[in-house]
Design an enzyme around this catalytic site. Structure first.
Site, PDB file in Angstrom:
ATOM      1  N   ARG A  15       0.836  -1.217   0.000  1.00 33.26           N
ATOM      2  CA  ARG A  15       0.000   0.000   0.000  1.00 33.26           C
ATOM      3  C   ARG A  15       0.870   1.266   0.000  1.00 33.26           C
ATOM      4  O   ARG A  15       0.616   2.220   0.724  1.00 33.26           O
ATOM      5  CB  ARG A  15      -0.958  -0.015   1.198  1.00 33.26           C
ATOM      6  CG  ARG A  15      -2.120  -0.980   0.997  1.00 33.26           C
ATOM      7  CD  ARG A  15      -3.097  -0.920   2.149  1.00 33.26           C
ATOM      8  NE  ARG A  15      -2.524  -1.433   3.374  1.00 33.26           N
ATOM      9  CZ  ARG A  15      -2.971  -1.172   4.592  1.00 33.26           C
ATOM     10  NH1 ARG A  15      -4.018  -0.386   4.741  1.00 33.26           N
ATOM     11  NH2 ARG A  15      -2.387  -1.671   5.655  1.00 33.26           N
ATOM     12  N   GLY A 446     -23.108   2.355  17.483  1.00 40.36           N
ATOM     13  CA  GLY A 446     -22.345   1.221  18.008  1.00 40.36           C
ATOM     14  C   GLY A 446     -20.916   1.529  18.382  1.00 40.36           C
ATOM     15  O   GLY A 446     -20.510   1.346  19.511  1.00 40.36           O
ATOM     16  N   CYS A 657     -26.508   2.590   5.887  1.00 39.61           N
ATOM     17  CA  CYS A 657     -25.982   3.887   5.499  1.00 39.61           C
ATOM     18  C   CYS A 657     -25.570   3.859   4.048  1.00 39.61           C
ATOM     19  O   CYS A 657     -25.773   2.861   3.370  1.00 39.61           O
ATOM     20  CB  CYS A 657     -24.833   4.309   6.411  1.00 39.61           C
ATOM     21  SG  CYS A 657     -23.628   3.037   6.744  1.00 39.61           S
ATOM     22  N   HIS A 708     -19.570  12.278   9.430  1.00 39.71           N
ATOM     23  CA  HIS A 708     -18.398  12.508   8.581  1.00 39.71           C
ATOM     24  C   HIS A 708     -18.084  13.991   8.399  1.00 39.71           C
ATOM     25  O   HIS A 708     -17.014  14.346   7.947  1.00 39.71           O
ATOM     26  CB  HIS A 708     -18.599  11.869   7.208  1.00 39.71           C
ATOM     27  CG  HIS A 708     -18.703  10.371   7.283  1.00 39.71           C
ATOM     28  ND1 HIS A 708     -19.901   9.704   7.170  1.00 39.71           N
ATOM     29  CD2 HIS A 708     -17.768   9.419   7.502  1.00 39.71           C
ATOM     30  CE1 HIS A 708     -19.687   8.405   7.298  1.00 39.71           C
ATOM     31  NE2 HIS A 708     -18.407   8.203   7.500  1.00 39.71           N
TER      32      HIS A 708
HETATM   33  N1  GLN Z   1     -22.030  -0.718  14.271  1.00 41.75           N
HETATM   34  C1  GLN Z   1     -21.115  -0.216  13.279  1.00 41.75           C
HETATM   35  C2  GLN Z   1     -20.386   0.984  13.859  1.00 41.75           C
HETATM   36  O1  GLN Z   1     -20.953   1.674  14.652  1.00 41.75           O
HETATM   37  C3  GLN Z   1     -21.833   0.195  12.007  1.00 41.75           C
HETATM   38  C4  GLN Z   1     -20.877   0.688  10.959  1.00 41.75           C
HETATM   39  C5  GLN Z   1     -21.496   0.997   9.610  1.00 41.75           C
HETATM   40  O2  GLN Z   1     -22.616   1.381   9.488  1.00 41.75           O
HETATM   41  N2  GLN Z   1     -20.755   0.883   8.552  1.00 41.75           N
HETATM   42  O3  GLN Z   1     -19.257   1.256  13.496  1.00 41.75           O
HETATM   43 ZN    ZN Z   2     -23.377   3.411   9.048  1.00 40.20          ZN
END
Ligand code: GLN
Ligand code: ZN
Length: 766
Positions: A15, A446, A657, A708
């Protein structure tokens, strides 16, 4: 001269490109240093490919960020505000601001790019996990050449003694992948764009190129008639420009179906077909291709990690050679190797049996070269290689590691009831009684920040300098602090923080039977970002609980409900390399039962809420509409199998998402999760409209802030968004949460953001 390649991974086996880019972005290296690292990589990759036996390695397949962005830059498709004026070359500052937004660097300031300038929208490249930047065409867009990168790349290789085959993204796909700022049809811009392609071809020919690869991956999509007409128009015009330069039109990722006839009638020198995804195209092509058209046969899987069955592939090629002179045949991977890890050789951690079944980019090119040699010199020339391949294939087929009778029995015993819970209305009453949550309950998705400290501890544990007990104590400390803090700020449903997880798929792959994890099997996802999909090689099962211990310890710390956190079967498979010896649906079903077992163990351990993440649910959609139904039906069923073993009082959440949901709303409702959290903050709750129009029956947590975004969310803004939601949905249906996991953020950002989020929920309750 018949072994070809369509594109090589850009990152480097260690990488190196990622390192070079990130050092440049952080201001530690200048433009020249970055360009030097990139040139080194290209030189190394060209050398490696010709050594592997590739006739004319591809050039212009490399990119510092994304090849679609490169084409937009080359044609001057740059919206105002990015520090570029027509007639100028495109600076690295402009290119990276388009890709990543204005970051407030000195280079940007000098170019006149404001901090906070938004990046171009990013979206998935067909059905891969690579993301490209979406070109934006202005009303009355004029195209101007800012340079000829394909010519420069060709000359760069030539100076190194390599005659390459430059790769261009074809004009029709380029336009279709972009979007019109003022609305309208991008294909209307074709007449203005073609002269730039023509000029590129002219210059390539003058520089000594004999072949050029023009990618039109749009051929694998449902195309409007106008797009087929545009292809005819474009290639008729371009083929006339440079009679001595052979255009090889490359399609990939699927059956061209009704577009195959169009492709076969274009006045191009050759056509590449993805015969891994759509082997049935070969016969049609052999029968209908014009007598002098070159057929490039993509028989080596460019998107998966399995070694090719050389005898079978060779049989196919021999059949083609019987119908067509071999000078008119090329052997190639099915698509660009961009989607494949670089080199299997350093994977010394994989057990030898598994390794023997696999091939990464470098090994795939060796396979292509062997097949091409057999084609030109006859079977005898590759007899030893065919025997070796037969032995490997036979060993794989016969391996006891592929099939687990217990898994087969489990699936055979599966009943439709496995995917059904009692109606939501009943579950809801039971869950309310058990959880006793306030209106507008608050929670997170999470993960909490993966800090430098956590990464250091993980690395130390991996190295062996931090023993298991020490690492465990460290993680427990992180978790306890996170649980205490969530209580303190008044979060309603808590999470343990996912500190023990490196990645939401690999973490589970480590526990599940049938999975293997590589050390360096990285594949570019976007820019410098790579993913390392685990490999599903055999039947999947769960020998023991995977997440229960952490969830139980977290729940023991608090009287508030703790949410168990799992990755769902659809996402687990979408983000893995999947075995190719049984149907994908069967693999997904195995995963569904493995996750189901985990959900039930969490329930048995007293965890009242389980979230089954499915961020990749929509990603798995086939390229053709008429295949959507079958996929969605199966994906929904698998999610439901994983979620439906529990009692009515156990609440199932899911999270999605990076998605548009509007066109699959009904299927999301069919998943029947008690609560779904979705990304909506960036689109200002527009996404929510889809849920309203459809009258989504269960509960929803529309993300109230974009995790983000660089700026911290304001409580007032979150409250406003929640009010919008509350006007459109019954208030008792709404949850309050960020729009994704927080692992990429810092605690300094997460703390104030979540405090404000809880504040917003409270004020709404009032
Ligand atoms: N539970 C995951 C987190 O909180 C979900 C991540 C995701 O949606 N890509 O990171
Ligand atoms: Zn997500």
């Amino acid at each position: 001269m018949s072994a070809f390649n369509l594109g090589f991974p850009r990152m480097g086996v260690r990488r190196e490109l990622k390192t070079a880019l990130e050092s440049h972005w952080s201001g530690q290296s200048d433009d020249a240093a970055l360009l030097r690292s990139a040139a080194d990589l290209r030189a190394r990759h060209w050398a490696l490919q010709s050594l592997a036996g590739i006739a004319m390695p591809p050039s212009n397949d490399f990119s510092l960020y994304d090849h679609v962005l490169d084409h937009a830059c080359a044609f001057g498709v740059i919206p105002p505000g990015y520090g570029w004026r027509p007639g100028e070359r495109v600076s690295l500052a402009t290119r990276f601001a388009l890709a990543r937004g204005g970051r407030g660097t000195a280079g940007e300031a000098a170019a006149g790019i404001a901090r906070g300038t938004p990046a171009l929208e990013m979206t998935k490249w067909f059905d891969t996990n690579y993301h490209y930047l979406v070109p934006v065409f202005q009303p009355g867009q004029e195209f101007t050449a800012t340079g000829f990168p394909a010519v420069e790349a060709f000359e760069e290789a030539l100076a190194l003694g390599q005659v390459t085959r430059p790769v261009l993204l074809g004009p029709v796909s380029f336009l279709l992948l972009g979007k019109m700022a003022g609305g309208g049809d991008a294909l209307d811009l074709l007449p203005g764009l073609l002269p730039l392609y023509a000029e590129t071809l002219r210059r390539l020919e003058a520089a000594g190129a004999r072949h050029v690869q023009m990618d039109e991956p749009c051929l694998a999509l449902d195309l409007p008639h106008a797009a087929r007409a545009a292809l005819c128009h474009a290639y008729t015009a371009l083929a006339a420009v440079t009679p001595r330069l052979s255009i090889i039109l490359a399609s990939y990722f699927g059956d061209l179906r009704e577009n195959l006839e169009t492709a076969l009638t274009l006045p191009v020198a050759g056509l590449h077909l993805d015969l891994v995804r759509a082997p049935q195209m070969l016969d049609v092509a052999l029968r209908h291709a014009p007598p002098r058209m070159i057929l490039s046969l993509g028989v080596v899987d460019g998107r998966n990690v399995w070694a090719t069955d050389l005898s079978r592939a060779f049989l196919k090629l021999r059949g083609a050679a019987a119908a067509r002179r071999f000078e008119l045949l090329q052997v190639a991977p099915s698509c660009s190797l961009l989607h494949s890890p670089v080199d299997l050789a350093p994977e010394t951690g994989l057990d030898p049996e598994l390794r023997g079944w696999m091939a990464f980019a470098r090994q795939k090119l060796e396979e292509v070269a062997i097949l091409a040699r057999g084609l030109t010199e006859g079977r005898g020339a590759i007899a030893a290689e065919l025997l070796a391949s037969d032995a490997r294939q036979e060993a794989r087929r016969a391996s006891p590691r592929l099939h687990d009778p217990a898994v087969a029995a489990r699936l055979a015993a599966g009943r439709p009831e496995d995917a059904v819970r009692v109606p939501f209305t009943r579950r809801r009453v039971a869950q309310q009684a058990r959880l006793n949550l306030p209106a507008f309950p608050t929670t997170t998705i999470g993960s909490f920040p993966q800090t430098a400290e956590i990464r250091a501890a993980r690395a130390a544990h991996k190295r062996g300098t931090l023993d298991a007990a020490g690492y465990d104590a460290f993680l427990a400390g992180q978790m306890e602090a996170a649980v205490r803090w969530q209580e303190e700020i008044g979060m309603d449903v808590l999470v343990h923080g996912e500190f023990e997880r490196n990645d939401m798929v690999e973490h589970f792959a480590d526990f599940l039977e049938g999975f293997a994890v590589t050390k360096n099997g990285w594949v570019q996802s976007y820019g410098s970002r790579c993913v390392k999909p685990p490999v599903i090689f055999g039947d999947v099962s769960r020998p023991a609980a995977m997440t229960v211990e952490w969830a139980r310890r977290a729940q023991a710390l608090t009287t508030r409900p703790m949410k168990g956190m799992l990755t769902g079967p659809v996402t687990m498979m979408q983000w893995a390399f999947v075995r190719d010896d049984i149907p994908r649906d069967a693999v997904r079903r195995q995963l569904a039962y493995a996750i189901r077992d985990e959900v039930m163990d969490l329930e048995a351990a007293g965890i009242p809420i389980v979230q089954i993440d499915e961020p990749a649910f929509r990603e798995g959609l086939p390229l053709r509409r008429d295949e959507w139904d079958a996929y969605l039906t199966d994906a929904v069923t698998c999610f439901r199998i994983s979620a439906s073993g529990v009692r009515e009082a156990t609440q199932i959440h899911t999270h999605m998402c990076y998605s548009e949901f509007n066109d699959i709303m009904d299927r999301i409702a069919e998943m029947d999760a008690d609560v779904i959290s979705i990304e909506t903050a960036r689109s200002r709750m527009e996404l929510l409209e889809a849920f309203v129009d459809f009258r989504y029956p269960n509960e929803i947590g529309p993300g109230v802030y974009d995790i983000h975004a660089p700026a911290l969310p304001e409580a007032a803004e979150m409250e406003r968004l929640l009010r919008v939601a509350a006007q459109r949905l019954p208030a008792d249906q709404i949850w309050v949460n960020p729009d994704c996991g927080l692992k990429t953020r810092k605690w300094e950002e997460v703390r104030p953001a979540l405090i404000r989020m809880v504040e917003a929920a409270r004020s709404l309750r009032g």
